[in-house]
Write an enzyme that holds these catalytic residues in place. Structure first.
Site, PDB file in Angstrom:
ATOM      1  N   PHE A  95     -36.297  42.377 -73.088  1.00  0.00           N
ATOM      2  CA  PHE A  95     -37.522  41.608 -73.162  1.00  0.00           C
ATOM      3  C   PHE A  95     -37.941  41.731 -71.736  1.00  0.00           C
ATOM      4  CE2 PHE A  95     -38.861  37.098 -71.839  1.00  0.00           C
ATOM      5  CZ  PHE A  95     -39.388  36.820 -73.117  1.00  0.00           C
ATOM      6  N   GLU A  99     -42.479  40.425 -63.414  1.00  0.00           N
ATOM      7  CA  GLU A  99     -43.116  41.450 -62.597  1.00  0.00           C
ATOM      8  C   GLU A  99     -42.732  41.202 -61.018  1.00  0.00           C
ATOM      9  OE1 GLU A  99     -47.207  41.936 -63.518  1.00  0.00           O
ATOM     10  OE2 GLU A  99     -46.702  42.354 -65.564  1.00  0.00           O
ATOM     11  N   GLY A 103     -42.822  35.879 -61.478  1.00  0.00           N
ATOM     12  CA  GLY A 103     -41.479  35.459 -61.884  1.00  0.00           C
ATOM     13  C   GLY A 103     -41.567  34.247 -62.433  1.00  0.00           C
ATOM     14  N   SER A 104     -41.596  33.322 -61.740  1.00  0.00           N
ATOM     15  CA  SER A 104     -41.550  31.832 -62.318  1.00  0.00           C
ATOM     16  C   SER A 104     -43.013  31.643 -62.775  1.00  0.00           C
ATOM     17  CB  SER A 104     -41.390  30.936 -61.106  1.00  0.00           C
ATOM     18  OG  SER A 104     -39.958  30.952 -60.759  1.00  0.00           O
ATOM     19  N   ILE A 129     -35.257  43.663 -65.601  1.00  0.00           N
ATOM     20  CA  ILE A 129     -35.367  43.582 -66.858  1.00  0.00           C
ATOM     21  C   ILE A 129     -34.062  44.231 -67.490  1.00  0.00           C
ATOM     22  CG2 ILE A 129     -36.272  44.748 -69.186  1.00  0.00           C
ATOM     23  CD1 ILE A 129     -38.144  43.119 -67.365  1.00  0.00           C
ATOM     24  N   ARG A 238       1.183  25.424 -58.834  1.00  0.00           N
ATOM     25  CA  ARG A 238       1.150  25.828 -57.577  1.00  0.00           C
ATOM     26  C   ARG A 238       2.115  24.595 -56.638  1.00  0.00           C
ATOM     27  NH1 ARG A 238       1.481  29.259 -53.480  1.00  0.00           N
ATOM     28  NH2 ARG A 238       0.072  28.468 -51.518  1.00  0.00           N
ATOM     29  N   GLN A 249      -3.799  13.182 -56.088  1.00  0.00           N
ATOM     30  CA  GLN A 249      -5.017  12.469 -56.716  1.00  0.00           C
ATOM     31  C   GLN A 249      -6.349  13.198 -56.228  1.00  0.00           C
ATOM     32  OE1 GLN A 249      -4.578   8.298 -55.862  1.00  0.00           O
ATOM     33  NE2 GLN A 249      -3.175   7.829 -57.581  1.00  0.00           N
ATOM     34  N   GLU A 333     -34.609  33.014 -66.850  1.00  0.00           N
ATOM     35  CA  GLU A 333     -35.152  32.163 -68.094  1.00  0.00           C
ATOM     36  C   GLU A 333     -35.599  30.739 -67.372  1.00  0.00           C
ATOM     37  OE1 GLU A 333     -33.393  32.386 -71.859  1.00  0.00           O
ATOM     38  OE2 GLU A 333     -32.448  34.156 -71.416  1.00  0.00           O
TER      39      GLU A 333
HETATM   40  C1  LIG Z   1     -29.722  38.868 -63.557  1.00  0.00           C
HETATM   41  C2  LIG Z   1     -31.160  38.553 -63.836  1.00  0.00           C
HETATM   42  C3  LIG Z   1     -31.591  38.991 -65.090  1.00  0.00           C
HETATM   43  C4  LIG Z   1     -33.062  39.051 -65.629  1.00  0.00           C
HETATM   44  N1  LIG Z   1     -33.443  39.486 -66.936  1.00  0.00           N
HETATM   45  C5  LIG Z   1     -34.604  39.490 -67.110  1.00  0.00           C
HETATM   46  C6  LIG Z   1     -35.001  40.055 -68.349  1.00  0.00           C
HETATM   47  O1  LIG Z   1     -34.393  40.560 -69.044  1.00  0.00           O
HETATM   48  N2  LIG Z   1     -36.420  40.093 -68.309  1.00  0.00           N
HETATM   49  C7  LIG Z   1     -37.319  39.540 -67.759  1.00  0.00           C
HETATM   50  O2  LIG Z   1     -38.488  39.801 -67.958  1.00  0.00           O
HETATM   51  N3  LIG Z   1     -37.021  38.939 -66.538  1.00  0.00           N
HETATM   52  C8  LIG Z   1     -35.557  38.906 -66.113  1.00  0.00           C
HETATM   53  N4  LIG Z   1     -35.195  38.140 -64.881  1.00  0.00           N
HETATM   54  C9  LIG Z   1     -36.215  37.857 -64.022  1.00  0.00           C
HETATM   55  C10 LIG Z   1     -36.135  36.108 -64.007  1.00  0.00           C
HETATM   56  O3  LIG Z   1     -36.490  35.772 -65.069  1.00  0.00           O
HETATM   57  C11 LIG Z   1     -36.729  35.775 -62.626  1.00  0.00           C
HETATM   58  O4  LIG Z   1     -36.022  36.060 -61.647  1.00  0.00           O
HETATM   59  C12 LIG Z   1     -37.171  34.357 -62.737  1.00  0.00           C
HETATM   60  O5  LIG Z   1     -38.107  33.860 -63.650  1.00  0.00           O
HETATM   61  C13 LIG Z   1     -37.607  33.938 -61.138  1.00  0.00           C
HETATM   62  O6  LIG Z   1     -38.661  34.654 -61.107  1.00  0.00           O
HETATM   63  P1  LIG Z   1     -38.636  35.386 -59.309  1.00  0.00           P
HETATM   64  O7  LIG Z   1     -37.066  36.011 -59.247  1.00  0.00           O
HETATM   65  O8  LIG Z   1     -39.658  36.228 -59.242  1.00  0.00           O
HETATM   66  O9  LIG Z   1     -38.608  34.258 -58.325  1.00  0.00           O
HETATM   67  P2  LIG Z   1     -39.806  33.388 -57.509  1.00  0.00           P
HETATM   68  O10 LIG Z   1     -40.543  33.077 -58.955  1.00  0.00           O
HETATM   69  O11 LIG Z   1     -40.110  34.088 -56.573  1.00  0.00           O
HETATM   70  O12 LIG Z   1     -39.051  31.969 -57.640  1.00  0.00           O
HETATM   71  C14 LIG Z   1     -37.952  31.818 -56.305  1.00  0.00           C
HETATM   72  C15 LIG Z   1     -37.691  30.303 -56.435  1.00  0.00           C
HETATM   73  O13 LIG Z   1     -38.560  29.465 -56.172  1.00  0.00           O
HETATM   74  C16 LIG Z   1     -38.116  28.305 -56.761  1.00  0.00           C
HETATM   75  N5  LIG Z   1     -39.545  27.779 -57.390  1.00  0.00           N
HETATM   76  C17 LIG Z   1     -40.012  28.331 -58.668  1.00  0.00           C
HETATM   77  N6  LIG Z   1     -41.040  27.898 -58.929  1.00  0.00           N
HETATM   78  C18 LIG Z   1     -41.025  26.501 -58.274  1.00  0.00           C
HETATM   79  C19 LIG Z   1     -41.929  25.299 -58.218  1.00  0.00           C
HETATM   80  N7  LIG Z   1     -42.763  25.072 -59.184  1.00  0.00           N
HETATM   81  N8  LIG Z   1     -41.314  24.539 -57.271  1.00  0.00           N
HETATM   82  C20 LIG Z   1     -40.580  24.750 -56.384  1.00  0.00           C
HETATM   83  N9  LIG Z   1     -39.699  25.514 -56.243  1.00  0.00           N
HETATM   84  C21 LIG Z   1     -39.868  26.435 -57.122  1.00  0.00           C
HETATM   85  C22 LIG Z   1     -36.876  28.554 -57.596  1.00  0.00           C
HETATM   86  O14 LIG Z   1     -35.745  28.077 -56.865  1.00  0.00           O
HETATM   87  C23 LIG Z   1     -37.033  30.073 -57.711  1.00  0.00           C
HETATM   88  O15 LIG Z   1     -35.521  30.396 -57.778  1.00  0.00           O
HETATM   89  C24 LIG Z   1     -34.134  38.332 -64.703  1.00  0.00           C
HETATM   90  C25 LIG Z   1     -33.389  37.926 -63.342  1.00  0.00           C
HETATM   91  C26 LIG Z   1     -32.044  37.962 -62.988  1.00  0.00           C
HETATM   92  C27 LIG Z   1     -31.546  37.566 -61.798  1.00  0.00           C
END
Ligand SMILES: Cc1cc2nc3c(=O)[nH]c(=O)nc-3n(C[C@H](O)[C@H](O)[C@H](O)COP(=O)(O)OP(=O)(O)OC[C@H]3O[C@@H](n4cnc5c(N)ncnc54)[C@H](O)[C@@H]3O)c2cc1C
Length: 357
Positions: A95, A99, A103-104, A129, A238, A249, A333
């Site tokens: 899936f 990019e 991401g988010s 990916i 242990r 506790q 996700e």
């Molecule tokens: C192991 C792994 C497997 C993956 N597999 C896939 C895949 O199969 N296909 C695919 O398409 N993608 C995949 N991804 C990508 C994943 O979906 C993204 O990493 C995710 O959506 C976050 O995007 P980013 O890493 O660009 O972080 P960013 O978008 O840069 O976000 C960084 C951080 O900002 C914070 N943040 C985000 N939004 C907000 C907000 N509105 N307010 C405050 N804080 C915020 C969060 O803490 C977030 O972690 C994978 C990622 C990992 C780590």
């Protein structure tokens, strides 16, 4: 990396042979266990697999996430071509939506799909990916430009041997599994490989994630339950200060919190899956489940590491592996912060409707 690839391929094959991948797709005619994906079955399978092997859980989950858009939005021809081999474990799915700069904020994606006669030319990049490098096909979300933002995106099935699709980089992560950055350069995809209508891609992506989001929570539960089991086993054996660790506790408080947190997250998880199976909207409930289960699992596993002392930080010790396995689940996700926003928006919208009505 090659070892992980091989292990992953083997797990997909074994899951297929064992009949488990029938639950990852929808449509009995294509080898599924039911007409629609059974969210509760997916959760139970993921919870069980995660308890024993993070990679087995990953292999199962990606077959579902990588083909879910075909199960739900594919034409009969597309389903017939792809789903039986996904269910048998003879084709590996992926899936691809994220990019480097989206991401988010996934609606900001830039990978472009330009219509050219009976096909589309894909140009751009996808990163993070899962199954990248070993997948037989990718569900790729690209901008077709009907409108700006979320409404200008379409979904395509891209076979891994399509000219113009390159595995540009393999990415090593703390819980090893196949992961890659893909580059598309004038990658020609027949229009018949488009899923749903042009411009429907964002909706396709979100509804696929809606099914599988509660299953991420279930995987977290599996990791956390294993951590609790390991913590119980270690703390009751242990010896220290003339008794065993579990006699203190302070340790009992840790164990009690782990067990209670895990069960409360399980209730949220299976509520979301159950509502999904009833056909009800689950956006808020799935977000609550994913956020809670992944966060409490991280804490529970951390407590298990603490109970194990130095042994808990030895590379590849079971609790050390769990510590690495759980971390990415709080990011992918939809990171925890994104889930918080989804929940709050849902609450505010429901409240506004109530006040108006
Ligand atoms: C192991 C792994 C497997 C993956 N597999 C896939 C895949 O199969 N296909 C695919 O398409 N993608 C995949 N991804 C990508 C994943 O979906 C993204 O990493 C995710 O959506 C976050 O995007 P980013 O890493 O660009 O972080 P960013 O978008 O840069 O976000 C960084 C951080 O900002 C914070 N943040 C985000 N939004 C907000 C907000 N509105 N307010 C405050 N804080 C915020 C969060 O803490 C977030 O972690 C994978 C990622 C990992 C780590």
């Amino acid at each position: 990396m090659r070892e992980v690839d091989e292990e992953c391929r083997k797990l997909v094959r074994l899951l297929g042979e064992g009949g488990w991948l029938r639950y990852a797709i929808g449509g009995v005619a294509y080898g599924a266990s039911a007409e629609t994906i059974d969210a509760r079955a997916v959760c139970i399978i993921r919870e069980t697999l995660a308890r024993h092997s993070g990679l087995a859980d990953f292999a199962f989950a990606m077959q579902g996430l990588g083909s879910g858009a075909i199960s739900n939005f594919g034409t009969q021809e597309q389903k017939q071509h792809y789903l039986p081999s996904v269910a048998q474990g003879s084709a590996i799915a992926a899936f691809a939506i994220s990019e480097p700069d989206a991401g988010s904020d996934v609606a900001a994606l830039q990978c472009a799909a330009t219509k050219d006669g009976d096909s589309y030319l894909l140009n751009g990049e996808k990163t993070w990916i899962s199954n990248g490098g070993i997948a037989d096909f990718y569900i790729v979300f690209a901008r077709t430009g009907e409108e700006p933002g979320a409404k200008g995106i379409s979904a395509f099935i891209v076979d891994s041997d399509t000219a113009g699709l390159e595995i540009a980089e393999r990415i090593a992560v703390m819980a090893p599994h196949p992961l890659a950055r893909l580059v598309f350069k004038n990658c020609r995809v027949p229009a018949a490989q488009r899923l749903g209508d042009s411009g429907q891609g964002f909706k396709i992506a979100m509804s696929t994630l809606d099914i599988f989001r509660s299953s991420v929570a279930a995987a977290a539960l599996g990791f956390a339950r294993r951590a609790l089991l390991e913590a119980l086993s270690r703390s009751t054996s242990r010896k220290m200060f003339g008794q065993v660790l579990a006699d203190f506790q302070l340790t009992q408080a840790k164990l009690a919190k782990m067990a209670t947190d895990i069960d409360s997250a399980a209730l949220l998880t299976y509520r979301a899956a159950w509502l999904k199976d009833l056909g009800q909207p689950v956006t808020v409930e799935a977000a609550m489940a994913k956020m809670t289960a992944t966060e409490i699992a991280q804490q529970a596993i951390d407590s298990a590491v603490q109970i194990f002392g130095a042994l808990g930080v030895v590379s590849d010790h079971v609790v050390e592996s769990l510590y690495r396995e759980i971390r990415p689940l709080r990011i992918y996700e939809g990171a925890t912060e994104v889930q918080q926003l989804i929940i709050a928006r849902g609450l505010i919208k429901a409240h506004a409707t109530k006040v108006k009505g």
